[in-house]
Design a protein around this motif. Sequence first.
Motif, mmCIF file in Angstrom:
data_model
loop_
_atom_site.group_PDB
_atom_site.id
_atom_site.type_symbol
_atom_site.label_atom_id
_atom_site.label_comp_id
_atom_site.label_asym_id
_atom_site.label_seq_id
_atom_site.Cartn_x
_atom_site.Cartn_y
_atom_site.Cartn_z
ATOM 1 N N PRO A 1 33.675 18.260 -35.758
ATOM 2 C CA PRO A 1 35.095 18.085 -35.406
ATOM 3 C C PRO A 1 35.738 19.328 -34.814
ATOM 4 C CG PRO A 1 34.649 17.131 -37.555
ATOM 5 C CD PRO A 1 33.417 17.900 -37.165
ATOM 6 N N GLY A 2 35.182 20.499 -35.098
ATOM 7 C CA GLY A 2 35.723 21.734 -34.545
ATOM 8 C C GLY A 2 35.015 22.171 -33.279
ATOM 9 N N GLY A 3 34.196 21.305 -32.727
ATOM 10 C CA GLY A 3 33.398 21.662 -31.569
ATOM 11 C C GLY A 3 34.152 21.569 -30.262
ATOM 12 N N PRO A 4 33.449 21.797 -29.151
ATOM 13 C CA PRO A 4 34.093 21.809 -27.839
ATOM 14 C C PRO A 4 34.654 20.447 -27.444
ATOM 15 C CG PRO A 4 31.706 21.872 -27.610
ATOM 16 C CD PRO A 4 31.999 22.061 -29.063
ATOM 17 N N ARG A 5 35.659 20.493 -26.595
ATOM 18 C CA ARG A 5 36.322 19.281 -26.124
ATOM 19 C C ARG A 5 35.369 18.472 -25.253
ATOM 20 N NH1 ARG A 5 40.916 16.687 -27.935
ATOM 21 N NH2 ARG A 5 42.058 15.693 -26.239
ATOM 22 N N CYS A 6 35.394 17.163 -25.443
ATOM 23 C CA CYS A 6 34.541 16.240 -24.688
ATOM 24 C C CYS A 6 35.385 15.530 -23.627
ATOM 25 C CB CYS A 6 33.936 15.213 -25.644
ATOM 26 S SG CYS A 6 32.875 13.979 -24.843
ATOM 27 N N PRO A 7 34.787 15.140 -22.497
ATOM 28 C CA PRO A 7 35.540 14.389 -21.491
ATOM 29 C C PRO A 7 36.129 13.076 -22.006
ATOM 30 C CG PRO A 7 33.533 15.247 -20.516
ATOM 31 C CD PRO A 7 33.454 15.531 -21.988
ATOM 32 N N CYS A 8 35.598 12.575 -23.124
ATOM 33 C CA CYS A 8 36.141 11.320 -23.670
ATOM 34 C C CYS A 8 37.492 11.541 -24.349
ATOM 35 C CB CYS A 8 35.156 10.696 -24.659
ATOM 36 S SG CYS A 8 35.122 11.461 -26.300
ATOM 37 N N GLY A 9 37.845 12.804 -24.617
ATOM 38 C CA GLY A 9 39.113 13.108 -25.267
ATOM 39 C C GLY A 9 38.971 13.602 -26.693
ATOM 40 N N GLN A 10 37.793 13.394 -27.298
ATOM 41 C CA GLN A 10 37.545 13.879 -28.652
ATOM 42 C C GLN A 10 36.971 15.302 -28.596
ATOM 43 O OE1 GLN A 10 38.525 12.077 -31.244
ATOM 44 N NE2 GLN A 10 39.120 10.360 -29.926
ATOM 45 N N SER A 11 36.745 15.879 -29.763
ATOM 46 C CA SER A 11 36.111 17.192 -29.854
ATOM 47 C C SER A 11 34.841 17.090 -30.680
ATOM 48 C CB SER A 11 37.057 18.212 -30.494
ATOM 49 O OG SER A 11 38.178 18.449 -29.660
ATOM 50 N N GLY A 12 33.823 17.823 -30.270
ATOM 51 C CA GLY A 12 32.591 17.885 -31.043
ATOM 52 C C GLY A 12 31.708 16.668 -30.959
ATOM 53 N N CYS A 13 31.779 15.910 -29.856
ATOM 54 C CA CYS A 13 30.885 14.763 -29.685
ATOM 55 C C CYS A 13 29.442 15.244 -29.560
ATOM 56 C CB CYS A 13 31.262 13.962 -28.439
ATOM 57 S SG CYS A 13 32.815 13.050 -28.575
ATOM 58 N N TRP A 14 28.517 14.387 -29.971
ATOM 59 C CA TRP A 14 27.098 14.727 -29.927
ATOM 60 C C TRP A 14 26.658 15.172 -28.532
ATOM 61 C CZ3 TRP A 14 22.545 10.856 -29.624
ATOM 62 C CH2 TRP A 14 21.329 11.511 -29.872
ATOM 63 N N GLU A 15 27.170 14.504 -27.495
ATOM 64 C CA GLU A 15 26.716 14.853 -26.151
ATOM 65 C C GLU A 15 27.196 16.237 -25.704
ATOM 66 O OE1 GLU A 15 29.655 13.143 -22.763
ATOM 67 O OE2 GLU A 15 28.192 11.722 -23.505
ATOM 68 N N ARG A 16 28.199 16.792 -26.357
ATOM 69 C CA ARG A 16 28.605 18.164 -26.028
ATOM 70 C C ARG A 16 27.513 19.158 -26.394
ATOM 71 N NH1 ARG A 16 31.061 19.138 -22.225
ATOM 72 N NH2 ARG A 16 29.893 17.273 -21.745
ATOM 73 N N TYR A 17 26.636 18.768 -27.335
ATOM 74 C CA TYR A 17 25.562 19.647 -27.789
ATOM 75 C C TYR A 17 24.181 19.231 -27.285
ATOM 76 C CZ TYR A 17 29.078 21.341 -31.082
ATOM 77 O OH TYR A 17 30.215 21.881 -31.639
ATOM 78 N N ALA A 18 23.969 17.962 -27.047
ATOM 79 C CA ALA A 18 22.602 17.475 -26.824
ATOM 80 C C ALA A 18 22.389 16.809 -25.472
ATOM 81 C CB ALA A 18 22.208 16.511 -27.950
ATOM 82 N N SER A 19 23.293 16.986 -24.531
ATOM 83 C CA SER A 19 23.113 16.448 -23.174
ATOM 84 C C SER A 19 22.709 17.577 -22.231
ATOM 85 C CB SER A 19 24.422 15.829 -22.683
ATOM 86 O OG SER A 19 25.412 16.839 -22.519
ATOM 87 N N GLY A 20 22.458 17.229 -20.980
ATOM 88 C CA GLY A 20 22.161 18.255 -19.990
ATOM 89 C C GLY A 20 23.310 19.230 -19.832
ATOM 90 N N SER A 21 24.533 18.709 -19.824
ATOM 91 C CA SER A 21 25.689 19.604 -19.718
ATOM 92 C C SER A 21 25.835 20.443 -20.983
ATOM 93 C CB SER A 21 26.970 18.806 -19.446
ATOM 94 O OG SER A 21 27.177 17.822 -20.442
ATOM 95 N N GLY A 22 25.464 19.883 -22.148
ATOM 96 C CA GLY A 22 25.510 20.640 -23.388
ATOM 97 C C GLY A 22 24.519 21.796 -23.390
ATOM 98 N N LEU A 23 23.322 21.545 -22.832
ATOM 99 C CA LEU A 23 22.334 22.619 -22.743
ATOM 100 C C LEU A 23 22.841 23.733 -21.833
ATOM 101 C CD1 LEU A 23 19.569 23.820 -23.322
ATOM 102 C CD2 LEU A 23 18.634 22.394 -21.476
ATOM 103 N N GLY A 24 23.481 23.357 -20.724
ATOM 104 C CA GLY A 24 24.061 24.360 -19.831
ATOM 105 C C GLY A 24 25.128 25.182 -20.529
ATOM 106 N N TRP A 25 25.965 24.518 -21.331
ATOM 107 C CA TRP A 25 27.020 25.222 -22.079
ATOM 108 C C TRP A 25 26.416 26.225 -23.053
ATOM 109 C CZ3 TRP A 25 27.915 24.222 -27.469
ATOM 110 C CH2 TRP A 25 28.985 24.941 -28.004
ATOM 111 N N MET A 26 25.373 25.802 -23.786
ATOM 112 C CA MET A 26 24.719 26.713 -24.726
ATOM 113 C C MET A 26 24.108 27.906 -23.998
ATOM 114 S SD MET A 26 22.723 24.303 -27.449
ATOM 115 C CE MET A 26 23.602 23.004 -28.324
ATOM 116 N N ALA A 27 23.503 27.635 -22.847
ATOM 117 C CA ALA A 27 22.857 28.707 -22.083
ATOM 118 C C ALA A 27 23.885 29.702 -21.554
ATOM 119 C CB ALA A 27 22.056 28.112 -20.932
#
Length: 323
Positions: free
Chosen positions: A172-198
């Motif tokens: 819940p305290g994670g980065p903002r998602c395009p869907c409007g929520q924060s901390g969605c799984w895809e923010r961490y485990a998608s291609g864009s999430g991998l780019g963010w971590m990198a």
Amino acid sequence: MRGAIGDTQAEAIGVDIGGTKCLAVAVRAGVVIAECRLPTPATPDGLVDTVLEVVSSIRCDVPAFAHAPVGVGAPGLVDDTGTLRFAPHLPEVRELALRDLLVTQLGPRLIVENDATCAAWAESRLGAATGRTHVLMVTIGTGIGGGIIADGYLQRGRHGFAGEIGHMVVDPGGPRCPCGQSGCWERYASGSGLGWMAREAAQAGVGRRMVDLAGGDPERVRGEDVTVAAAEGDREARAVLARFAWWLALGLANLANALDPELIVLGGGIVEAGPVLLKPAREAFARLLEGASHRPAVPIVVAALGERAGAVGAALRAQGSES
């Protein structure tokens, strides 16, 4: 249509609307015989025009498909009427009556469904999950999509929205998602999430090889730079990928606990990273899954149909609509 088995020997055109490309294929007897791809536009009118253009291209290349049924897989919330109600990665597209806008030119033998749902159907009929009856499909691209098969039937939910697994909130305290929520799984485990971590690692002074691959700018590091550096053996890139793999495994374990699949199929460009991703993901999954040593193993495999899975599945769904 809940998911009755279609005739995989028939002819149909399938279109997969992705975050970056729109791919159309002609499928005959389960084999792709032609394809066309164009960039995915951001606007509703552009999206409709592009779908019509790729289908027209297929029909010109393969005249025998001039009157073949057409299936379209679209990202996000696609309801039973073929309306794309919400697509986080197409922010200008809302409440788009996609089927109604396409049917006059593509003909009445047209279905519009979620893209990952279509991919799940393709993998269950022709790909890595052939012969399996309880399958979880996870498509990892710009975001994360999902398809669920239970007792051999495709599960679409009451309104057609089942499988929006990328928007499970895991932090819940994670980065903002395009869907409007924060901390969605895809923010961490998608291609864009991998780019963010990198990029986060690069800005902290870690990952020189990743930055080199990005032209020397830490702000331009993408997921592809991580996987390339990791494949070369770069230890810092592999550390980023291991962190990413843990987040991927976390979501997979949560889903496996809820759905009890016999097989998990991973699709999308990120899985091309191969063992440097899959090995730590499988290991973390085994640690996170409830009672892993007391239940049958749940294999995690790569989609056999690759980037075509969504388009092929859309074609098969269009064939099945006539059964």
